[in-house]
Design an enzyme around this catalytic site. Structure first.
Site, PDB file in Angstrom:
ATOM      1  N   GLY A 117      -0.181   4.448   0.405  1.00  0.00           N
ATOM      2  CA  GLY A 117      -0.909   5.591   0.959  1.00  0.00           C
ATOM      3  C   GLY A 117       0.018   6.416   1.839  1.00  0.00           C
ATOM      4  O   GLY A 117       1.244   6.318   1.740  1.00  0.00           O
ATOM      5  N   PHE A 118      -0.573   7.213   2.719  1.00  0.00           N
ATOM      6  CA  PHE A 118       0.245   8.060   3.584  1.00  0.00           C
ATOM      7  C   PHE A 118       1.210   7.224   4.429  1.00  0.00           C
ATOM      8  O   PHE A 118       2.388   7.570   4.570  1.00  0.00           O
ATOM      9  CB  PHE A 118      -0.644   8.890   4.510  1.00  0.00           C
ATOM     10  CG  PHE A 118      -1.359   9.998   3.806  1.00  0.00           C
ATOM     11  CD1 PHE A 118      -0.648  11.074   3.290  1.00  0.00           C
ATOM     12  CD2 PHE A 118      -2.740   9.978   3.649  1.00  0.00           C
ATOM     13  CE1 PHE A 118      -1.305  12.110   2.632  1.00  0.00           C
ATOM     14  CE2 PHE A 118      -3.401  11.011   3.007  1.00  0.00           C
ATOM     15  CZ  PHE A 118      -2.685  12.069   2.494  1.00  0.00           C
ATOM     16  N   GLY A 119       0.719   6.124   4.991  1.00  0.00           N
ATOM     17  CA  GLY A 119       1.553   5.286   5.841  1.00  0.00           C
ATOM     18  C   GLY A 119       2.692   4.656   5.072  1.00  0.00           C
ATOM     19  O   GLY A 119       3.865   4.765   5.454  1.00  0.00           O
ATOM     20  N   VAL A 122      -2.290  -7.771  -3.580  1.00  0.00           N
ATOM     21  CA  VAL A 122      -1.984  -8.949  -2.775  1.00  0.00           C
ATOM     22  C   VAL A 122      -3.285  -9.697  -2.521  1.00  0.00           C
ATOM     23  O   VAL A 122      -4.260  -9.125  -2.032  1.00  0.00           O
ATOM     24  CB  VAL A 122      -1.308  -8.548  -1.448  1.00  0.00           C
ATOM     25  CG1 VAL A 122      -1.060  -9.776  -0.590  1.00  0.00           C
ATOM     26  CG2 VAL A 122      -0.007  -7.815  -1.726  1.00  0.00           C
ATOM     27  N   GLU A 172     -18.007  18.078   3.604  1.00  0.00           N
ATOM     28  CA  GLU A 172     -17.293  18.804   2.555  1.00  0.00           C
ATOM     29  C   GLU A 172     -17.978  18.627   1.199  1.00  0.00           C
ATOM     30  O   GLU A 172     -18.109  19.570   0.419  1.00  0.00           O
ATOM     31  CB  GLU A 172     -15.825  18.353   2.518  1.00  0.00           C
ATOM     32  CG  GLU A 172     -15.095  18.809   3.789  1.00  0.00           C
ATOM     33  CD  GLU A 172     -13.638  18.387   3.893  1.00  0.00           C
ATOM     34  OE1 GLU A 172     -13.225  17.445   3.179  1.00  0.00           O
ATOM     35  OE2 GLU A 172     -12.910  19.001   4.696  1.00  0.00           O
ATOM     36  N   GLY A 208       0.800  -1.212   0.000  1.00  0.00           N
ATOM     37  CA  GLY A 208       0.000   0.000   0.000  1.00  0.00           C
ATOM     38  C   GLY A 208       0.832   1.260   0.000  1.00  0.00           C
ATOM     39  O   GLY A 208       1.676   1.467   0.867  1.00  0.00           O
TER      40      GLY A 208
END
Lengths: 430, 430
Positions: free
Chosen positions: A17-19, A83, A174, A15
């Site tokens: 993403g941010f992590g 995966v 939002e 992944g």
């Protein structure tokens, strides 16, 4: 072509993403081999997906090529792959491009839309967790208005111009605000031959206040902002179903609409092989210890939305947003080096930087550590923070240009149906 | 909901390209009702499609909402519709949204890719005449490299990294140049684990020079620029077929490739009911007189790529590019007003402003009326002209920002597979 094994231990990150990205950056110039896997070749800046859906931003501006994140790093490999299964006993992953072995595994798969098992909703509602989904929603919104021009039946027309957003978290708030601004600023000009005053934006929240992870003041103010913009806010209403035409709720309330947007929940995106019941905490997340280690697997870690680290401050785990993911990614980067060098791990301590949400132009709410504020200044802070965390210099400039343009001109020029969503409108013809 | 009839005659324009838009703008504030029909809700700036395919620009930057073109005009209507048949006797159009009547009809449907009846080619080749097609090509190019990483078979890998572009006109030349720059500047960094020096860009031209509508000097220089960039240019080679794996030609030459891009021809996009043999001139275009009137139909006109006006200067009609379309649209706008007011029509006179093509950074060729030049200055002129004709202030700024960024950083950040093309690679596994 297999990824060559080096003398260094291999860390596989699932992944981007941010992590995943924060972790990869920390592992640069360290004595490890890093393999980053993602089903897309880009990182998605999820907080701005709603602006893609509402024509305010171009999709490419909130995406960033994952290969570029790793440019110039030695012993780094990216593979475009999903995966399908984790085999912890063999230290092996089954993926869409074959098997990949690991020494250390980091699950950073993030979260996916949670329909809570309601397959009818899953089938008919629009989700907004990825760029293609956001573009589908953008197409559908615009197609609805084109379709509304074609009918003389005013019930049908109203249903086409009715938008029901379920979920009063930041995404729902939002999106509702952006749609309300479109109704006000763009629809009357774009559709002079349509009575767009009849367009409705309904925001439906199950609990008794919007933005329930924020302060009461923020909730209150956000609701007021939305009402000023003409959004109808429904609290304490739980949506139970949607057949593509009628939204049913636990109360008497029903909505006739061609568009239900589901922003009412997310759940961890678990992978087969690491999804046994005892591993899963609240929100379908992997239970991890204070080192982000998956309980019972010393060489498997989870960070970000998929990880549930239950601490005294966060008894139900950290909020599923960018900040915990970024901070956990960085800390895990340090800890992996410690682990490899035989040093003791350090526990992760979350530094809450606060949270914020924007409702519309000059309208936002911010809860920072020691200060809470709403309005114009909050809106500028929101913009600055989002530009800051957006990845890529070009993206920042292009997003900034779009924001300035949209602000000055009250406009959103990306109202383009690049690929039609092709909703079946037949059911509105009875 | 039918479009209300007004006291003014109704002009229906089919197509929101350069011709249709220029015409609509001329009819503003005139005593006519204008109905613009297009199968997309946006105008496409076709000259920059190749930059979308090669990750240099975002798709939304070269598209412009058609409704916005008409904002603030009285008695103007846009409908998202495809015209399926023209019934000239009834002054009626059959469309995907029902029937629409007209007093004056303007066909501005443009052109489509011409495979010259070769269905095998049509099935396997990539075209690049629309934004979705360009995005498909972008995805395929990137997917090919990801796929190339997965095979140990070097023939297969070479075929995945081999790009065959058929057609040496501006589209083929510009695309070949952009791919060559990607090969040089981006591939080695993005794919350190792949020998991207083996990537090939083959440009195949049927005639004996590139850019055969331009001066010989331009052709020569463009070829030299391409060769400097490492493009293999094949002249006097006609492609006869492509089965998805092997490109066959009239000569001994064959190419093994996963990607054939067909830029070897366009043809007028005619519509049923106005496609009788006697109406059609070269290139499947509608034969029109000097007033852009379709021969035999006093109230039907054709402009732009779809129109073939044979004059002394242009015995085979005007070139199928933006300038004739824009100029014909403007002139027809004036003429329609004359016609409605019972005044005599004025003939269209084409003002050739020249043509240009870009090959890469600092490399372009320009043939203007009295001056021909190549190189850095031509490249700046090319950029300035394209920015000038791009529709929309925001688009201009965003494209400019991207160009400056790409120039300074030797980069193209939109290398994103937003929607996978999902080519079937199985045939390379034998």
């Amino acid at each position: 072509m297999n990824i060559p094994r080096s003398n260094n231990p291999r860390v596989v990150i699932i992944g981007g993403g941010f992590g995943g990205i924060s972790l990869a950056q920390k592992l640069r110039k360290q004595e490890v081999q890093v393999v980053l896997l993602d089903k897309n070749n880009y990182h998605t800046f999820q907080p701005l997906l709603y602006q893609v859906s509402t024509g305010g931003l171009e999709p490419d501006s909130i995406a960033y090529p994952l290969r570029k994140v790793l440019i110039g790093y030695d012993n780094f490999f990216f593979r475009l792959a999903e995966v399908t299964e984790i085999l912890p006993n063999k230290q092996l992953l089954k993926t869409t491009i074959g098997e990949i072995s690991y020494d250390y595994l980091v699950v950073a798969t993030g979260s996916e839309t949670n329909f809570f098992g309601n397959t009818e909703l899953e089938q008919h509602a629009m989700a907004m967790k990825s760029i293609p989904q956001s573009l589908n929603l953008r197409s559908l919104i615009l197609e609805n208005f084109e379709q509304a021009l074609l009918t003389d039946e005013y019930h049908e027309r109203d249903a086409l111009m009715n938008f029901v957003i379920v979920g009063g978290g930041p995404t729902g708030v939002e999106l509702a605000g952006a749609l309300a601004e479109i109704k006000k600023g763009i629809l009357p000009k774009d559709y002079p031959d349509l009575d767009t005053r009849r367009a409705q934006i309904n925001l439906v929240q199950g609990g008794d206040r919007l933005l329930d992870a924020m302060s009461e003041k923020a909730s209150e103010k956000a609701e007021k902002f939305l009402e000023d913009l003409g959004v109808q806010v429904w609290k304490n209403v739980r949506v139970t179903g949607y057949d593509g035409k009628t939204v049913r709720t636990k109360t008497d309330l029903v909505f006739e609409t061609a568009t239900l947007i589901w922003a009412a929940g997310v759940k961890g995106a678990t992978i087969k092989g690491l999804d046994a019941k005892e591993l899963i905490a609240g929100g379908n997340r992997l239970s991890v210890n204070e080192f982000n280690q998956v309980i019972g697997f010393p060489n498997i870690f989870a960070i970000g939305d998929i990880a549930c680290m239950q601490t005294e401050e966060a008894p139900r785990g950290h909020p599923m947003m960018a900040q915990p993911a970024i901070q956990q990614g960085r800390k895990l980067g340090e800890n992996l080096i410690r682990l490899i060098n035989g040093k003791p791990l350090e526990p992760f301590i979350y530094k809450d930087k606060g949270s914020m949400a924007t409702v519309g132009r000059n309208k936002a709410v911010c809860d920072l550590k020691n200060i809470r504020f709403q309005g114009v200044f909050a809106w500028f802070v929101w913009m600055f923070v989002h530009l800051f965390f957006l990845i890529g210099f070009r993206n920042r400039v292009v997003v900034f240009v779009n924001w300035v343009y949209n602000y000055i001109r009250f406009d959103r020029e990306a109202r383009l149906i690049i690929r039609p969503f092709k909703r079946n409108y037949d059911q509105f013809r009875d």
